[in-house]
Design an enzyme around this catalytic site. Sequence first.
Site, short mmCIF file in Angstrom:
data_model
loop_
_atom_site.label_atom_id
_atom_site.label_comp_id
_atom_site.label_asym_id
_atom_site.label_seq_id
_atom_site.Cartn_x
_atom_site.Cartn_y
_atom_site.Cartn_z
N SER A 1 1.05 -1.30 -0.24
CA SER A 1 0.27 -0.40 0.20
C SER A 1 1.09 1.33 -0.03
CB SER A 1 -1.16 0.00 1.14
OG SER A 1 -1.91 -0.91 0.87
N VAL A 2 2.30 1.68 0.25
CA VAL A 2 3.15 2.19 -0.09
C VAL A 2 2.85 2.71 -1.58
CG1 VAL A 2 4.89 3.38 -0.54
CG2 VAL A 2 4.36 1.19 1.07
#
Length: 423
Positions: free
Chosen positions: A113-114
């Site tokens: 999810s970066v």
Amino acid sequence: MAHVGEGPTHEGVGIHNWRLPPYNRWAFWHVKDILGTTEVKAATVASPLSPYAGGVADPLAQKVVRVDGTESTPRDILADTYTDAFVVIHDGALVAEWYGPEGAPERTHALMSVTKSIVSCVAAALVDREILDVSIPVNAYVPELADSGYAEATVSDVLDMRSGVRFREDYKDPDADIRRLALCEAGIYSYLTDLKAEAPHGQRFLYRSAETDVLGWVCERVSGLPMAKLISTLIWQPIGAEFDAEIITDTTGTAYHDGGLCATARDVARFGQLLLEGGTAVDSAGAVGTVIGPRWLRESSTSDAESLALFADSPAGISMPGGWYRNQFWFRPGGFGDVLLCLGIHGQMIHVSRRTRTVCVKFSTWPEPQRPGDLQDTLRAFDNVGGVLSGHYLRGRNPRLPGIASGVNRHGVASRSADIKNL
């Protein structure tokens, strides 16, 4: 400093187990060998990472208090939290760099999810170009969403994860929406059109990956370009990325905007430096250019009563007291001022401290998607690293963050611990 060791083989790794231990130790470095991906092209000439001149005590050796109350060091915490790689940059200079088994400076790793924060910056660049207006409902840009729960949710609602759509983000439940979205044979866009609303838009904060997939769909629709091209053209090349990245795609070739990007630690650190500098980056010739306008990050990093209250009322408010979430970024009060965070499951993170002028990147393969103790210990370690490098660190003063639970167990890996401790 760099270390490359022997890693596990790829035998038995496939689409259904690549995130699970022990397979993820190999798989996170070799995603494109397992899943469908699209290339994200790097810059023709990379922006340089200046060598660190030194002059301060070893930033990885100073004392820090873990969440269980024991005293440790950043080096030990990194060794104990399944670290695959880390990079530390201070004032644009490369302070430390380390790679575990299977890793290397030129090898990409799953960011999970970066990716969301990078897609946010794509949206910011489109806003700068007056192609995208975040106040407009998403279904005005993507009519396919008109009969879904996302009807009349604004682009800003999905940026801040404040839509009223029902979507369960339970990583351990095989029947949760997050798992069904990843495995939908008709593709992620088809899945999004079937989601329903359960609350009014704009009145709650609830972290859900579907919000970023809607945002990515909007960005693709208004620009007429796929996400891989958007990231390459608007972000990756302007920051002087050294290596090509890749983004995971579904059965239709659509990118997973919520967590599909794979990139090198150095280039992720360059992205972190972009955030530190308020949206500007230095090119290969040393010239400073604007990648995203300063307003986006300034507004993101400014908390207000509403954002603080909605965050406090969410599950995230327990683990990150005093924090907030805006424009696909996390913010948290740190030991040396507020910190901007980009976070991904299994321990991926970017830690950006404007007060200490420090960017810290960590790639990991936690055996579980979420390990609150490991996360909080790492955040404390990076707080202190920045404090040492900037001169803010006071020996013997290690402020505990309020509201963090103690007594969390940790399990390290001896061989990796020895490698990191030998830095």
